[in-house]
Design an enzyme around this catalytic site. Structure first.
Site, short mmCIF file in Angstrom:
data_model
loop_
_atom_site.label_atom_id
_atom_site.label_comp_id
_atom_site.label_asym_id
_atom_site.label_seq_id
_atom_site.Cartn_x
_atom_site.Cartn_y
_atom_site.Cartn_z
N ASN A 11 0.87 -1.18 0.00
CA ASN A 11 0.00 0.00 0.00
C ASN A 11 0.91 1.23 0.00
O ASN A 11 1.49 1.57 1.03
CB ASN A 11 -0.89 -0.04 1.26
N TRP A 12 1.02 1.86 -1.16
CA TRP A 12 1.95 3.00 -1.27
C TRP A 12 1.39 4.26 -0.63
O TRP A 12 2.10 5.24 -0.47
CB TRP A 12 2.27 3.27 -2.74
N LYS A 13 0.10 4.25 -0.30
CA LYS A 13 -0.54 5.43 0.28
C LYS A 13 -0.31 6.65 -0.63
O LYS A 13 -0.25 6.50 -1.85
CB LYS A 13 -0.07 5.64 1.72
N HIS A 99 -9.54 1.22 4.65
CA HIS A 99 -8.28 1.37 5.39
C HIS A 99 -8.52 2.34 6.55
O HIS A 99 -9.30 3.29 6.42
CB HIS A 99 -7.19 1.91 4.45
N GLU A 101 -6.88 4.70 7.66
CA GLU A 101 -6.61 6.12 7.37
C GLU A 101 -7.81 6.75 6.67
O GLU A 101 -8.09 7.93 6.86
CB GLU A 101 -5.32 6.24 6.54
N GLU A 169 -5.59 -4.95 10.39
CA GLU A 169 -4.56 -3.94 10.63
C GLU A 169 -4.86 -3.20 11.92
O GLU A 169 -5.66 -2.25 11.93
CB GLU A 169 -4.54 -2.94 9.47
N GLY A 175 2.35 2.18 10.73
CA GLY A 175 3.32 3.27 10.58
C GLY A 175 4.01 3.65 11.87
O GLY A 175 4.67 4.68 11.96
N SER A 213 3.19 -2.25 10.33
CA SER A 213 4.64 -2.30 10.55
C SER A 213 5.26 -3.65 10.21
O SER A 213 6.17 -4.12 10.90
CB SER A 213 4.98 -1.89 11.99
N GLY A 234 2.79 -1.20 4.27
CA GLY A 234 2.82 0.21 3.93
C GLY A 234 4.24 0.68 3.69
O GLY A 234 4.82 0.48 2.61
N GLY A 235 4.85 1.26 4.72
CA GLY A 235 6.17 1.88 4.59
C GLY A 235 7.21 1.00 3.90
O GLY A 235 7.93 1.47 3.01
P1 PGA Z 1 2.75 0.21 7.62
O1 PGA Z 1 1.30 0.43 6.98
O2 PGA Z 1 3.29 -1.07 7.07
O3 PGA Z 1 3.54 1.42 7.22
O4 PGA Z 1 2.54 0.12 9.11
C1 PGA Z 1 0.42 -0.64 6.77
C2 PGA Z 1 -0.86 -0.17 6.16
O5 PGA Z 1 -1.35 0.90 6.57
O6 PGA Z 1 -1.42 -0.80 5.26
#
Ligand code: PGA
Length: 251
Positions: A11-13, A99, A101, A169, A175, A213, A234-235
């Protein structure tokens, strides 16, 4: 690791302009091509502005491309939104929905997530539907109630193991560098599996991803947990070497 073929999704956000995004996706496609059958599926979900470019550079590789959200309507007066069919039109095969977010930044309810999932399925997309508790909810002992509640409302009737992936999640792990322990992950994934089996005849075939994470140093132990069928990253999905190491841990 269960018998289900795992999925590793990036997930590149809201990251990457064209040059960096294309380089990252091309590098991934090259590695996937060189490796042959990986034993897992790979998905990357760039910002919608990049989907077309990323589909082009991953074409013919084992890397699938998805969106990060879609509207629930098929088309119409919804300024700034993207319809599921538009993602499909660009070559996307999946879409992440619900998600945390988006639930937080855009006040998305589970009811809205369900409507979006119905629209995505109708447009032929596979959905990656996210659920997870906040730190406060966990501290209150409400984790399973929250997750089950989100799951019950967000995942539409008629969903199948073919068109739906669930991602657990925990919000407090996204994050932050903090990861749920294997015991915590096992408990929630088992509860999700139980709910899916009650509601869907093929509930034991849905992929349930862990996200929050995930990194090269913890991927292998997380993927070894029962009912963990891959990762939503994500990251670490923005760093080719890290993402590749995670893929290799899942395969
Ligand atoms: P993260 O994000 O790996 O940076 O914690 C995961 C996500 O939000 O899908």
């Amino acid at each position: 690791m269960s018998q289900i073929r795992p999925l590793v999704a990036g997930n590149w956000k809201m990251n990457c302009l064209r040059t960096d995004g294309v380089a990252l996706a091309s590098g991934l496609a090259e590695k996937a091509n060189a490796k042959g059958d990986l034993g897992c599926d790979i998905l990357i979900c760039p910002p919608s502005t990049l989907i077309s470019d990323i589909v082009t550079v991953t074409d013919g590789s084992a890397v699938s491309v998805g969106g990060q959200d879609c509207h629930f309507a098929a088309s119409g007066a919804h300024t700034g939104d993207v319809a599921a069919s538009m993602l499909g039109d660009l070559g996307a095969s999946h879409v992440i929905l619900g998600h945390s977010e988006r639930r937080a930044d855009h006040a998305e309810s589970s009811t809205l997530v369900r409507l979006k999932a119905m629209a995505a399925h109708k447009a032929g997309l596979q959905t990656v539907i996210c659920v997870g508790e906040t730190e406060q909810e966990r501290d209150l002992g409400a984790t399973l109630a929250v997750v089950n509640g989100q799951l019950a409302v967000s995942v539409p009737e008629g969903s199948t193991a073919q068109n739906t992936v669930i991602a657990y999640e925990p919000v407090w792990a996204i994050g932050t560098g903090r990861t749920a322990s294997v015991t915590e992950v096992a408990e929630v994934h088992a509860a999700i599996r139980a709910e899916l089996k009650i509601r869907f005849t093929d509930g034991d075939g849905f992929r349930i991803l862990y996200g929050g994470s995930v990194k090269p140093s913890n991927a292998r132990e997380l993927m070894a947990v029962k009912d963990v069928d891959g990762a939503l990253v994500g990251g670490a999905s923005l760093k080719l070497d890290d993402f590749w190491q995670i893929i290799e841990s899942c395969a």
